[in-house]
Design a protein around this motif. Structure first.
Motif, mmCIF file in Angstrom:
data_model
loop_
_atom_site.group_PDB
_atom_site.id
_atom_site.type_symbol
_atom_site.label_atom_id
_atom_site.label_comp_id
_atom_site.label_asym_id
_atom_site.label_seq_id
_atom_site.Cartn_x
_atom_site.Cartn_y
_atom_site.Cartn_z
ATOM 1 N N MET A 40 1.190 -47.834 11.215
ATOM 2 C CA MET A 40 1.706 -48.351 12.485
ATOM 3 C C MET A 40 0.799 -47.976 13.654
ATOM 4 S SD MET A 40 4.126 -48.289 10.202
ATOM 5 C CE MET A 40 3.737 -49.983 9.761
ATOM 6 N N ALA A 41 0.127 -46.830 13.539
ATOM 7 C CA ALA A 41 -0.799 -46.407 14.599
ATOM 8 C C ALA A 41 -2.030 -47.309 14.646
ATOM 9 C CB ALA A 41 -1.218 -44.954 14.365
ATOM 10 N N THR A 42 -2.511 -47.712 13.483
ATOM 11 C CA THR A 42 -3.747 -48.493 13.387
ATOM 12 C C THR A 42 -3.681 -49.814 14.161
ATOM 13 O OG1 THR A 42 -4.146 -47.475 11.241
ATOM 14 C CG2 THR A 42 -5.413 -49.456 11.749
ATOM 15 N N PRO A 43 -2.618 -50.632 14.028
ATOM 16 C CA PRO A 43 -2.583 -51.890 14.782
ATOM 17 C C PRO A 43 -2.494 -51.698 16.305
ATOM 18 C CG PRO A 43 -0.524 -51.554 13.585
ATOM 19 C CD PRO A 43 -1.487 -50.538 13.078
ATOM 20 N N HIS A 44 -2.060 -50.525 16.764
ATOM 21 C CA HIS A 44 -2.128 -50.261 18.203
ATOM 22 C C HIS A 44 -3.581 -50.295 18.680
ATOM 23 C CE1 HIS A 44 2.024 -48.780 17.768
ATOM 24 N NE2 HIS A 44 2.119 -48.863 19.080
ATOM 25 N N VAL B 35 -9.066 -48.788 10.740
ATOM 26 C CA VAL B 35 -8.432 -48.393 9.482
ATOM 27 C C VAL B 35 -7.507 -47.193 9.691
ATOM 28 C CG1 VAL B 35 -10.461 -49.200 8.209
ATOM 29 C CG2 VAL B 35 -10.250 -46.790 8.759
ATOM 30 N N ALA B 36 -6.522 -47.089 8.819
ATOM 31 C CA ALA B 36 -5.571 -45.975 8.863
ATOM 32 C C ALA B 36 -6.193 -44.727 8.234
ATOM 33 C CB ALA B 36 -4.295 -46.352 8.122
ATOM 34 N N ALA B 37 -5.922 -43.567 8.858
ATOM 35 C CA ALA B 37 -6.425 -42.306 8.316
ATOM 36 C C ALA B 37 -5.700 -41.931 7.033
ATOM 37 C CB ALA B 37 -6.259 -41.189 9.350
ATOM 38 N N ALA C 225 -18.161 -44.404 7.797
ATOM 39 C CA ALA C 225 -18.722 -43.825 9.025
ATOM 40 C C ALA C 225 -18.528 -44.722 10.231
ATOM 41 C CB ALA C 225 -20.204 -43.529 8.818
ATOM 42 N N LEU C 226 -18.666 -46.037 10.066
ATOM 43 C CA LEU C 226 -18.659 -46.947 11.208
ATOM 44 C C LEU C 226 -17.280 -47.499 11.537
ATOM 45 C CD1 LEU C 226 -21.966 -48.938 10.579
ATOM 46 C CD2 LEU C 226 -21.616 -46.802 11.824
ATOM 47 N N ALA C 227 -16.312 -47.277 10.665
ATOM 48 C CA ALA C 227 -14.947 -47.727 10.944
ATOM 49 C C ALA C 227 -14.326 -46.865 12.039
ATOM 50 C CB ALA C 227 -14.099 -47.654 9.682
ATOM 51 N N ILE C 228 -13.346 -47.428 12.728
ATOM 52 C CA ILE C 228 -12.544 -46.637 13.667
ATOM 53 C C ILE C 228 -11.313 -46.163 12.907
ATOM 54 C CG2 ILE C 228 -11.255 -46.652 15.830
ATOM 55 C CD1 ILE C 228 -13.084 -48.896 16.801
ATOM 56 N N THR C 229 -11.276 -44.880 12.590
ATOM 57 C CA THR C 229 -10.225 -44.302 11.766
ATOM 58 C C THR C 229 -9.139 -43.725 12.671
ATOM 59 O OG1 THR C 229 -11.879 -43.782 10.075
ATOM 60 C CG2 THR C 229 -9.745 -42.671 9.903
ATOM 61 N N VAL C 230 -7.887 -44.108 12.406
ATOM 62 C CA VAL C 230 -6.797 -43.835 13.343
ATOM 63 C C VAL C 230 -5.737 -42.925 12.726
ATOM 64 C CG1 VAL C 230 -5.067 -44.882 14.861
ATOM 65 C CG2 VAL C 230 -7.177 -46.133 14.341
ATOM 66 N N GLY C 231 -5.420 -41.850 13.443
ATOM 67 C CA GLY C 231 -4.314 -40.983 13.088
ATOM 68 C C GLY C 231 -3.091 -41.327 13.927
ATOM 69 N N SER C 232 -2.003 -40.602 13.700
ATOM 70 C CA SER C 232 -0.728 -40.929 14.349
ATOM 71 C C SER C 232 -0.267 -39.836 15.301
ATOM 72 C CB SER C 232 0.355 -41.151 13.278
ATOM 73 O OG SER C 232 1.643 -41.236 13.861
ATOM 74 N N THR C 233 0.410 -40.271 16.368
ATOM 75 C CA THR C 233 1.057 -39.357 17.295
ATOM 76 C C THR C 233 2.438 -39.905 17.645
ATOM 77 O OG1 THR C 233 0.806 -38.135 19.372
ATOM 78 C CG2 THR C 233 0.097 -40.427 19.375
ATOM 79 N N HIS C 234 3.167 -39.196 18.512
ATOM 80 C CA HIS C 234 4.526 -39.572 18.878
ATOM 81 C C HIS C 234 4.546 -40.881 19.659
ATOM 82 C CE1 HIS C 234 8.511 -39.198 20.876
ATOM 83 N NE2 HIS C 234 8.839 -38.564 19.766
ATOM 84 N N ARG C 235 5.664 -41.598 19.561
ATOM 85 C CA ARG C 235 5.768 -42.926 20.164
ATOM 86 C C ARG C 235 5.652 -42.896 21.683
ATOM 87 N NH1 ARG C 235 11.125 -46.175 18.706
ATOM 88 N NH2 ARG C 235 12.102 -44.609 20.034
ATOM 89 N N ASP C 236 6.328 -41.954 22.341
ATOM 90 C CA ASP C 236 6.301 -41.948 23.803
ATOM 91 C C ASP C 236 6.137 -40.564 24.426
ATOM 92 O OD1 ASP C 236 8.780 -41.036 23.110
ATOM 93 O OD2 ASP C 236 9.902 -42.672 24.048
#
Length: 559
Positions: A501-505, A401-403, A434-445
């Motif tokens: 966009m970070a989450t599907p990675h 899931v997206a943060a 609690a059990l989800a994988i929560t995803v934040g974002s960072t730079h592309r490269d």
């Protein structure tokens, strides 16, 4: 000299308000707040009775359990429809397979009739309710909500003769519902980024391409006409699985499946293209009838305005797990419109497709959407959505899931002047699960240089748990654009930014991992532990980066 008066800080609440928020009621705090409205922005006076979209959670202590309570409300609703001469919704409910559950206690007709009286013209229980086991999704008037929240099962003569229970307490009337929640509006929250999380190395070294894995995408739908999903037949599902649209009641499976492969917004298509699929002009396997890959991007001009540029790409664009099969679960009608009940119904659909963990056909689900969390409504991680996400994980499905994108905004200085600043404690639901994988974002490269994206929601959760779990590329990510109107022989792609966009990675990386480490299928909590343990520390604070940057290559080498 007179003391300077300190300006009132925004967001503070008087003690009486806090006490009121903690009072137990069967009308959820979110719905109660919504029904009261915003005094600063009064609603226009409606011509008829005001209606609200709600999620009804049933009382587990009701005779016969949740299933019996839910069935009783359905039957009362059907009586209401028969009384007013409406048949369409009634037929839809029955056509979806509604039948009395085994073990349901006998309920007198006069009790059903009494319950049916709360419904009025305009009241509606949607057929998507039948995809869940614990909830009903409805549109009810204010009066109906009040009556339903206080309705209890009348005691029969036997109950009255029993008097007191073994514990010495008198028998209490049993409420039908546990809580009535607001049906929130949910919102949507690649070639360089493949290298950033080392998916290209994993493809070459481990052949980790997602073969044999099915991943669900709950979003605005997936554009089934895009060439990216044709090359490897990404949207062709194994027997027994079907795409499904939950934005409308479609009793016909073929209609519902076809509608899920129409995306009018483009968000779901962009997300899906990051997870899986392939577009290639020169290298085998080539994409049929595609001679040119066109990428649209926005650039900022010297005067501060933006303009769109269109570049041609001659190489290959692949998802993180190109051979993974994608299941489209359409829960958003467009970028700005969608109901929480659609997502709950979609989660129920995954549970049933997997026979509640007995035969896992759908291995994961991507949720690049959600809604802002308010601790007044429910404890962090305890909303109906978070509870169902955790239940889905325990059944053997990876939930990514997206943060959220609320990590930066305005604060008020001591002087009263506004100032831009990073915001902690801004994880959105279902990222609080609690059990989800929560995803934040960072730079592309260049994640080590630029760190965590300024907009990426920060932890911790309101109850003190560390989130997000990981970060992945989420800035200016290139993936599929809508194919509508594309020139012949052209495959359209575009840039987009956000934790969406970070989450599907992460979803794609896990699908690739599971395709070659199949012993971990059905063990999402172990998978989460492995990925977190193998993440790359970006040397940022844990409430910003979680465990760090996703690293698929190191994850594969760790087991």
């Amino acid at each position: 000299m007179a003391k300077r008066q300190r300006p009132r800080q925004p967001g503070t609440e008087p003690e009486d308000s806090i006490r009121e928020n903690l009072v137990k009621t069967r009308i959820g705090g979110d719905l109660s707040s919504f029904m009261k409205g915003d005094p600063d922005h009064p609603k226009k006076v409606a011509k008829g009775p005001e209606s609200f979209d709600v999620i009804i959670e049933f009382n587990r202590d009701f005779p016969g359990g949740v299933t019996a309570a839910r069935q009783l409300l359905f039957e009362a609703y059907l009586l209401h429809l028969d009384r007013i001469g409406a048949t369409d919704d009634s037929n839809n409910l029955r056509r979806f397979g509604m039948s009395a559950p085994l073990g349901m206690p006998a309920v007198p007709e006069e009790v059903k009739f009494d319950l049916s009286q709360m419904f009025s013209n305009g009241s509606r229980i949607t057929a998507k309710s039948l995809w869940t086991d614990s909830y009903a999704f409805a549109t009810l008037t204010r009066e109906a909500i009040d009556r339903l929240s206080s309705w209890t099962m009348p005691k029969n003569d036997d109950d009255e003769n029993k008097g007191e229970t073994k514990s010495g307490s008198k028998n209490k009337k049993t409420p039908l519902v546990y809580k009535i929640w607001c049906d929130h509006k949910i919102k949507r929250c690649v070639y360089e980024s493949v290298r950033t999380i080392k998916c290209d190395a994993a493809h070459a070294s481990f052949a980790a391409s997602g073969k044999g894995i099915v991943w669900a995408v709950a979003d605005t739908g997936i554009d089934g006409t895009h060439p990216h999903f044709k090359t490897l037949r990404t949207l062709d599902l194994p027997d027994g699985l079907f795409h499904r649209d939950f934005t409308a009641d479609n009793p016909d499976p073929a209609v519902a499946s076809a509608a899920a492969l129409i995306d009018n917004a483009g968000h779901g298509t962009h997300v899906a293209g990051i997870i899986a699929g392939r577009t290639s002009v020169l290298d085998e396997p080539k994409t049929d009838a595609v001679k040119k890959i066109c990428v649209k991007a926005e650039v900022r001009n010297e005067d501060g305005t933006k303009s769109t540029v269109k570049d041609t790409h001659d190489g290959v664009i692949t998802g993180m797990a190109p051979h993974c099969k994608l299941l489209s679960l359409k829960v958003l009608a467009n970028e700005k419109q969608g109901k929480l009940s659609n997502l709950l119904a979609a989660i129920g659909y995954v549970q049933r497709s997997n026979d509640y963990g007995r035969n896992i056909k759908i291995h994961g689900i991507n949720l690049s959407l959600g809604y802002p969390f308010d601790p007044v409504w429910f404890a962090a991680g305890q909303s109906p959505l978070c509870v169902e996400v955790d239940r889905l994980v325990r059944s053997g499905v990876c939930v990514v899931v997206a943060a959220g994108n609320a990590g930066y905004g305005t604060v008020t200085q001591f002087s009263g002047a506004p100032e831009r600043a990073a915001h902690s404690g801004t994880i959105m639901d279902p990222g609080n699960a609690a059990l989800a994988i929560t995803v934040g974002s960072t730079h592309r490269d260049m994640p080590h240089t630029y760190g965590v994206s300024y907009f990426s929601s920060k932890g911790p959760t309101a109850d003190g748990r560390m989130k997000p779990d990981l970060v992945a590329p989420g800035e200016r990510i290139i993936s599929c654009a809508l194919y509508n109107g594309a020139k012949s022989g052209e495959a359209p792609f575009r840039e987009d930014t956000g934790t969406s966009m970070a989450t599907p990675h992460v979803s794609g990386a896990i699908a690739a991992f599971l395709s070659v480490r199949r012993e971990f299928l059905g063990q999402p909590e172990r998978v989460k532990e492995i990925f977190i343990g193998a993440a790359t520390d970006l040397k940022r604070r844990p409430e910003f980066q979680g465990a760090g940057l996703l690293d698929l290559m190191r994850t594969l080498q760790a087991v």
